[in-house]
Enzyme design. Structure first.
Site, PDB file in Angstrom:
ATOM      1  N   GLU B 132       0.824  -1.206   0.000  1.00  0.00           N
ATOM      2  CA  GLU B 132       0.000   0.000   0.000  1.00  0.00           C
ATOM      3  C   GLU B 132       0.857   1.254   0.000  1.00  0.00           C
ATOM      4  O   GLU B 132       0.530   2.252  -0.640  1.00  0.00           O
ATOM      5  CB  GLU B 132      -0.899   0.028   1.245  1.00  0.00           C
ATOM      6  CG  GLU B 132      -2.096  -0.853   1.164  1.00  0.00           C
ATOM      7  CD  GLU B 132      -3.036  -0.451   0.049  1.00  0.00           C
ATOM      8  OE1 GLU B 132      -2.868  -0.993  -1.054  1.00  0.00           O
ATOM      9  OE2 GLU B 132      -3.916   0.387   0.277  1.00  0.00           O
ATOM     10  N   THR B 185      -6.044   8.719  -5.629  1.00  0.00           N
ATOM     11  CA  THR B 185      -6.036   8.653  -4.170  1.00  0.00           C
ATOM     12  C   THR B 185      -5.227   9.793  -3.555  1.00  0.00           C
ATOM     13  O   THR B 185      -5.651  10.413  -2.583  1.00  0.00           O
ATOM     14  CB  THR B 185      -5.426   7.304  -3.719  1.00  0.00           C
ATOM     15  OG1 THR B 185      -6.164   6.260  -4.361  1.00  0.00           O
ATOM     16  CG2 THR B 185      -5.533   7.132  -2.228  1.00  0.00           C
TER      17      THR B 185
END
Lengths: 311, 311
Positions: B132, B185
């Site tokens: 991530e 994001t």
């Protein structure tokens, strides 16, 4: 119908460290007592208040107990009734232990029981909040709701009012110490910052979510890990003598968690047993004595029933 | 020992409206698939990626799947191993549905299973977070943790990492619609304010406490009432076409709640049954078509198991 009644209502710990303004729980000790008697006269009188060192008003228009009872009576069209109230304070005023809430809830539960009103006690919440509004300038529910319902209570929302009763592990004990210094609720509220960092808020809501999970899961370790406050405690702890020294003492003795009760100056610790809770109150009170501050100490389980009739 | 394996890992909805950065849950559809094969060569190769329109790197040093698998192999002193990976994307990239997390978790679960590592899947979490970190610039866990553990997951704290699996009502359905617009994001994160009002934070943590309570109590009404976001949604919704119109449509059809999935642009709704979830996806997708925006729709129950071996 009964002519007179004596009711106990519990002290409460609001905020519970990471739940500022939305969480609270009730304890079995201390608490206040209200003696209430139906009279032939019209209106409410307060004939006696003990344990307040003369600080609370006997004027029924100015006392939170009579004011909230009056609101309740109006709501059921019984404002014509004659009532006499005796209030016996069994805990310090301005202690951060929901002193006014305990008195108010005791009064409301007394009149509800005297009149045979069989609704759920939660029906009394709006009237108890009226009392809080008068006592603290805010209609908060994080003391009155647990005092009224017992146990842990979440105030999810005020508009509309949405109150959720939470479970807790059976073996949870609470040690409470009130250091006898003056921390008025209004000022304790004013020193809190209006603006905060998003990242601190995220930490805080991770913790309250952890605390609520721990209460449901009966996971005392998780409860302890979650009870951290990065927002309010760093500010309010300044108003409490030797707050961080007291925390260290409590944690060293074996507390699960330690924090400020409501707006202080009382502090509380969760423990897994009575013995540890007793050791904590003795240790903290001895320390306060050594720095010339008087104190009261209480050791209690969680009160699960709210108010109760004593006779 | 098996020589090759095919693994599915689920898409995830992070934030869950009122749990910004600390809550997420997994769904059964969509999800990604990883095919993994032990080879005689040294090191990891990625021989094929489908469903990504050529957007993901085949270079094993740059792909989140291989990078996290590499971290895992190093941790167990097996970096010498030879592996080939095929990644089959079954959901849109940049959708706010934890696309990279699903791939990463599928890869990690594949290698763990191939090597017969019998530890709890939660042991893989630190490696998934490494992936991530590469994909989003942040080692967040609110997608990888639910993808790995299934169900609803609370990330109470990052340091130390403290992850709590939460229950949910059995009859909960989820409708998801991905409007095909670009919301990276990183930028979705940058538009969020650093400073917020304490009173908004209090509203938010009352709501997350309510949501967690509702999940434990299987109280779908409480879950719905609690899923309100006064902090992040007002900002991020601006990046999503007709967000408030879509909310109204979903709520009118009977959604329990509606909000942004992760950083968007996907939106999701909880419902009490499959039929309502289907009506929501059709209605929202028809609306998006009418404003010339393509979309994907998914209807799913909550995924309770995390990744699973397909063959």
């Amino acid at each position: 119908m009964k002519e007179s009644i004596k009711v106990f209502a519990p002290a409460t710990v609001a905020n519970v460290v990471c739940g500022f303004d939305v969480l609270g729980f009730a304890v079995n000790e201390p608490g206040d007592e209200v003696m209430m008697r139906l009279t032939d006269k019209h209106g409410i009188t307060i004939s006696k208040i003990t344990g307040d060192d003369g600080r609370l008003p006997l004027d029924p228009k100015k006392n939170t107990v009579s004011v909230s009872v009056q609101h309740y009576l109006q709501s059921i069209d019984r404002a014509d009734i004659g009532l006499d109230i005796e209030l016996h304070k069994k805990m310090p005023i301005g202690s951060g232990l929901g002193s006014s809430s305990a008195s108010t809830v005791a009064g409301l539960f007394a009149i509800k029981t005297l009149l045979g009103d069989e609704r759920d006690p939660s029906a009394l919440l709006p009237f108890a909040m009226k009392g809080e509004e008068m006592a603290c300038g805010h209609g908060h529910a994080d003391n009155v709701a647990p005092a009224l319902l017992g146990g842990f209570v979440l105030i999810r929302s005020y508009e509309p009012l949405d109150v959720v009763r939470l479970p807790h592990p059976p073996g949870l004990w609470c040690a409470i110490v009130f250091p006898d210094v003056d921390v008025p609720t209004r000022e304790a509220r004013q020193i809190i910052r209006n603006k905060i960092l998003m990242k601190d808020a995220v930490t805080q809501w991770g913790n309250i979510a952890g605390l609520v999970s721990g209460l449901f899961m009966q996971d005392i370790d998780l409860i302890g890990r979650s009870m951290q406050d990065v927002l309010v405690e760093p500010v309010r702890s300044m108003l409490i003598p030797d707050f961080y020294e007291m925390r260290k003492m409590a944690m060293d003795v074996g507390a699960v968690s330690f924090g400020i009760s409501g707006s202080g100056p009382s502090v509380f610790a969760f423990t897994r047993d009575e013995e540890t809770a007793k050791r904590i109150t003795s240790k903290l009170q001895a320390h306060l004595t050594s720095i010339k501050i008087g104190s009261n100490g209480y050791v209690s389980t969680i009160n699960d029933k709210g108010p109760r009739v004593l006779g």
